[in-house]
Every structure is written in C-alpha cells, then in structure tokens.
Design an enzyme around this catalytic site. Structure first.
Site, short mmCIF file in Angstrom:
data_model
loop_
_atom_site.label_atom_id
_atom_site.label_comp_id
_atom_site.label_asym_id
_atom_site.label_seq_id
_atom_site.Cartn_x
_atom_site.Cartn_y
_atom_site.Cartn_z
CD GLU A 56 7.93 -9.24 3.78
OE1 GLU A 56 7.61 -9.31 2.58
OE2 GLU A 56 7.34 -8.52 4.60
CE1 TYR A 141 7.07 -4.99 -1.48
CE2 TYR A 141 7.40 -7.20 -0.60
CZ TYR A 141 6.70 -6.01 -0.63
OH TYR A 141 5.65 -5.84 0.24
CG ASP A 159 3.03 -3.43 -2.33
OD1 ASP A 159 2.41 -2.34 -2.37
OD2 ASP A 159 2.86 -4.27 -1.43
CB CYS A 213 -13.30 5.63 1.14
SG CYS A 213 -12.95 5.26 -0.58
S1 SF4 Z 1 -10.27 7.80 0.44
FE1 SF4 Z 1 -10.68 5.81 -0.52
S2 SF4 Z 1 -9.67 5.93 -2.49
FE2 SF4 Z 1 -8.79 7.54 -1.22
S3 SF4 Z 1 -6.97 6.65 -0.27
FE3 SF4 Z 1 -8.69 6.36 1.14
S4 SF4 Z 1 -9.50 4.32 0.67
FE4 SF4 Z 1 -8.23 4.95 -1.09
#
Ligand code: SF4
Length: 315
Positions: A56, A141, A159, A213
């Site tokens: 850390e 932290y 964070d 995503c």
């Molecule tokens: S869908 Fe995309 S924007 Fe939503 S938490 Fe997952 S990675 Fe993040």
C-alpha cells in the site's frame, strides 16, 4: 438477505440515491465477476499485514506494475516487520530512492511503523482501522486497506475509483458524505476483503475514466445508471468521455428499455432508441439485430422469432 440489507435495498437516503432493490444480487454479480478473473498482483495472494502495508505504501506514488518487482525485492531484504524494524534506516531509504518509489519520508515512516509494531504491539499488527492509523505514516485510507485485505475487518474503501463507479452505477451525487454512506451500504457486512478488492478492480479495469463496460463484461450493465442513460461523466471525468462510435450508448438504451418492458418487438424498440430508426434504413432492423446479437452473446438479452415477429427481452 439480512435485516440490514433489506432496509438498505431500494432506500433513498437524503441526497443519496436508492440502492438497487436486488441488492444481494447486485453485490453477488460484482464478487462473481471479480473472482472469475482479476489482475494477479502478488499482494492479493497474501493476508500478511506487513506485506500488505508495504504494497500500500509503495502504491501511493508508483504504478502498480512497477511496484511488483520493488515489493518482491523489499520483502526479500526485510521479510518481516521485525526484520525491517532492526534494519538501518539509511538502508531502507537508499532502497526507496534506488527504486524510485517517491518521497523518502515514506520509507522512514514505514521503518518507524515496523518499530512500533514490534515495541508497542509485541510484533503482531493491530487489526482495526483505528489502531492501524496510529502507526507512523499510516493514514485512514491505508489503515482501512490493511484492515480489509489482511484481516477482512475494514470499512468500505472510498477512493477516486470507487467514487467514479458509484457515481455512474447508482447515481451517487458528487458529495463526500453521500459517497461514504452509499459505499458502506453497498458493501456486504463482514466482506471487506473481497468487496474492496472487487469494486476497486471494477474501477481499475472496467469503469475507468474511459469506461470499458462491454469489453470488460461489467456485471452491473443491466442495472447501471450511466450505461442506461449514456451519461458517463463522473467527479473525475467532468466531460463525456469519447467512445468508439456511440454503440455503447445504444446498447445501454436497449437494456434500459427492456428492463421496463417484459418484451419488445424489434421495430418498436428501434423507434424508442433512436429518432432516425427506419426498419429498412441504414439504422434499421439489420443494424438493431447486430446490436441485439452482441447483447445476446454477452448473455444480457434474448431474441426470439415467432410467427414472423422478432422480439427481444432481458435474460
Ligand atoms: S456499466 Fe460501465 S459505467 Fe456502469 S459500472 Fe459498469 S463499467 Fe461503469
């Protein structure tokens, strides 16, 4: 679901948003995603508080990939807090600067903290975040990270990465108290080790400033506010990040609409997700079928054809 979970799920708290109604499934999806695959840093394989503290402190100013060899060498040189406490401070500082690990004061504090563990705690690290924060150079932290990863006894980490994830996924406003409240509600009780690792991993590999995503298979896409609205701004991302095309936004709209309807006929869906939808046009059925096929391949959507009708629904 425990009583605490039941009261937290679906509840809005002042300026903080309502948590997903299926809070346990929401949590489970993230833990499952993390456990299936994650970056394999060596300090994630240990529960030794000394080794975790060293990782850390080193990570505070140095990229994780560069920390790995330095961490391994440091532990070869001083394998325990007793060894570090007995070392010459100048040797520890020399190690620090020769490995470009940032401020030399961190090396001095680490040496001092090892001495405290030996003299004040009889060689055994304290386990709570409050006691760990009494060690030299250990801020709240770091204390919480060590309590979580070594003893599974920490609070929810908040964070920059975690704020970004919570802001996007559950629309937490950019307010420190709101982040603290929501982060601790979302974390399952007594699961700080896996949870903090998982949510930080999500922020590191999927929900970065430029979100990935779909590429990272984010387990929260079906529930994520940003994914469904197409607004991926965050406290540390004030302007909309640029994507390769806008495909992700359309995927998000499909998922949101299908979440509101049991099933939708493909043209009805097309007209709802884009104003320029025309069944036989450039952005028509063929384009939408491609989008739906990707979503089906990702296990998010099911497409069915019966009596000449093509429909889609969430899986
Ligand atoms: S869908 Fe995309 S924007 Fe939503 S938490 Fe997952 S990675 Fe993040």
């Amino acid at each position: 679901m425990t009583d605490t979970d039941a009261s937290a799920a679906g509840r809005s708290d002042g300026d903080a948003p309502a948590l997903p109604a299926d809070l346990n499934a929401f949590r489970g999806a993230l833990v499952e995603w993390y456990e299936a695959d994650h970056r394999d840093f060596p300090w994630r394989r240990t529960e030794d508080p000394y080794e975790i503290l060293v990782s850390e402190v080193m990570s505070q100013q140095t990229q994780l990939e560069r920390v790995v060899p330095a961490w391994e060498e440091f532990l070869e040189e001083w394998p325990t807090s007793a060894d570090l406490a007995a070392a010459d401070r100048s040797d520890v500082v020399a190690f620090w600067s020769s490995h470009s690990l940032g401020y030399n004061n961190r090396a001095k504090y680490l040496h001092e903290a090892a001495g405290q563990v030996e003299t004040e705690y009889g060689g055994a690290f304290p386990e709570s975040p409050d006691e760990l924060a009494e060690l030299m150079g250990v801020g709240p932290y770091t204390a919480n990270a060590v309590a979580s990863f070594a003893f599974n006894a920490g609070d929810a980490v908040v964070d920059t990465n975690v704020k970004r994830v919570l802001h996007r996924a559950v629309a937490v406003p950019d307010d420190d108290d709101a982040f603290e409240r929501v982060a601790s509600r979302v974390m399952p009780d007594g699961e700080s080790r896996v949870w903090n690792n998982a949510i930080m991993e999500l922020g590191g590999v999927a929900c970065g400033k430029q979100p990935r995503c779909d590429e990272a298979g984010c387990p929260w896409r079906e529930r994520c506010h940003a994914y469904q609205t197409g607004d991926f701004t965050a406290p540390d991302v004030p302007t909309q990040p640029s994507f390769e095309g806008s495909r992700r936004q359309f995927r998000g709209r499909v998922v949101r609409l299908l979440g509101e309807h049991d099933e939708m006929e493909i043209d009805a869906l097309g007209h709802r997700i884009r104003v320029d939808y025309a069944p036989d046009g450039e952005h028509g059925r063929e384009w939408l079928r491609g989008l739906l096929t990707d979503l089906a391949d990702d296990g998010l959507v099911r497409v069915e054809e019966a009596d000449g009708r093509l429909t889609a629904r969430l899986r």
